[in-house]
Design an enzyme around this catalytic site. Sequence first.
Site, PDB file in Angstrom:
ATOM      1  N   ALA A  79      -1.056   0.162 -35.031  1.00 36.31           N
ATOM      2  CA  ALA A  79      -1.181   1.502 -35.598  1.00 36.31           C
ATOM      3  C   ALA A  79      -2.398   1.620 -36.510  1.00 36.31           C
ATOM      4  O   ALA A  79      -3.050   2.666 -36.564  1.00 36.31           O
ATOM      5  CB  ALA A  79       0.090   1.847 -36.373  1.00 36.31           C
ATOM      6  N   ARG A  83      -5.736   4.257 -37.245  1.00 38.77           N
ATOM      7  CA  ARG A  83      -5.606   4.907 -38.559  1.00 38.77           C
ATOM      8  C   ARG A  83      -4.354   5.780 -38.642  1.00 38.77           C
ATOM      9  O   ARG A  83      -4.379   6.876 -39.217  1.00 38.77           O
ATOM     10  CB  ARG A  83      -6.826   5.765 -38.874  1.00 38.77           C
ATOM     11  CG  ARG A  83      -8.047   5.006 -39.347  1.00 38.77           C
ATOM     12  CD  ARG A  83      -8.859   4.504 -38.213  1.00 38.77           C
ATOM     13  NE  ARG A  83     -10.094   3.878 -38.683  1.00 38.77           N
ATOM     14  CZ  ARG A  83     -10.832   3.072 -37.940  1.00 38.77           C
ATOM     15  NH1 ARG A  83     -10.456   2.788 -36.709  1.00 38.77           N
ATOM     16  NH2 ARG A  83     -11.932   2.543 -38.413  1.00 38.77           N
ATOM     17  N   CYS A  84      -3.263   5.324 -38.047  1.00 37.41           N
ATOM     18  CA  CYS A  84      -2.024   6.102 -38.052  1.00 37.41           C
ATOM     19  C   CYS A  84      -1.176   5.686 -39.256  1.00 37.41           C
ATOM     20  O   CYS A  84      -0.356   4.766 -39.175  1.00 37.41           O
ATOM     21  CB  CYS A  84      -1.255   5.899 -36.746  1.00 37.41           C
ATOM     22  SG  CYS A  84       0.193   6.967 -36.601  1.00 37.41           S
ATOM     23  N   SER A  85      -1.375   6.362 -40.372  1.00 36.83           N
ATOM     24  CA  SER A  85      -0.689   6.014 -41.609  1.00 36.83           C
ATOM     25  C   SER A  85       0.823   6.116 -41.479  1.00 36.83           C
ATOM     26  O   SER A  85       1.561   5.349 -42.098  1.00 36.83           O
ATOM     27  CB  SER A  85      -1.160   6.927 -42.748  1.00 36.83           C
ATOM     28  OG  SER A  85      -2.532   6.777 -42.982  1.00 36.83           O
ATOM     29  N   VAL A  88       2.072   2.950 -39.745  1.00 39.23           N
ATOM     30  CA  VAL A  88       1.823   1.795 -40.616  1.00 39.23           C
ATOM     31  C   VAL A  88       2.865   1.755 -41.727  1.00 39.23           C
ATOM     32  O   VAL A  88       3.499   0.728 -41.987  1.00 39.23           O
ATOM     33  CB  VAL A  88       0.397   1.845 -41.206  1.00 39.23           C
ATOM     34  CG1 VAL A  88       0.232   0.794 -42.297  1.00 39.23           C
ATOM     35  CG2 VAL A  88      -0.646   1.616 -40.119  1.00 39.23           C
TER      36      VAL A  88
END
Length: 297
Positions: A79, A83-85, A88
């Site tokens: 993830a 950059r999939c906060s 994450v």
Amino acid sequence: ARGPSTFIPLGEIPQEGGESSLHQLLGAFVSAGRVDHVALVMGLHPQYLSSFWKTQYLLLRMDGPLPYHKRHYIAIMAAARHRCSYLVGLHMGEFLQVGGNPAWLQGLHCAPQKLRNLNEINKLLAHRPWLITKEHIEALLKPGEDSWSLAELVQALVLLTHYHSLASFVFGCGIKPEEEQDVENSCWAPSPHSDSSPASDDTMGGSGGTDAMQELEVLMERMKLLQENQLEEEGVTQEEMATRFELEKTENLLVPSSDILDPSLQSNIRCFLEDPEFGYKDFTRRGEQAPPTFRAQ
């Protein structure tokens, strides 16, 4: 906007106690520990949610060669590449719940070397999968203290590709953090791509509109150059010019702008990235030979 999605009105999201098939699915999620926003939004398509949930359950909770905490850490690594906060943060919490070492969450440099060895194939799978060769696989399977067994590597690669894909779903549906997630905590920070993010005003510094205008100006300048080149080249058809323009436009959209790579914007994600500037590059560019591809069953 209230609800699990930035884009879908709350009234359209299925709720617990709705149609029987969805109610059973949500009940299964509750027995598994939680009903997250991905499940609520995907509940618009109960049959798809059923298949997704079974797959997710098999990958993360059923018997397999990888310990549970390592599965969640691999999900974090995947993830982070996109950059999939949301994902994450979700799997940082899951990682701790199954007994993962909190020190690993300080960054990839704190994880065991065996997991760090996945970094190269993770970034290639995420951005340029056609560059993977058999040598990448052989290097991971090579006998040694930090080597992977074939069964472990297969599960790891499935997890990586699964979460690369799931990140696209999260972005495409505007999935927002659950209410219990602490948005002040960096590990739960909403996606930087979400305009409704509570942190968007601070992280973007009010420069989002300016950046968009600058990108538009660059795109217009490219269009102008293409038109000028058309006058200089003989035999170039309108169709060819349209193809070139679409190529330029697509590349401009798919390559992340420099602000997305800024450390201040992505502190909770950059710690899980090595070579963060590595990103998508068009598979075949005009005038360049296509790279060789690695084919496997």
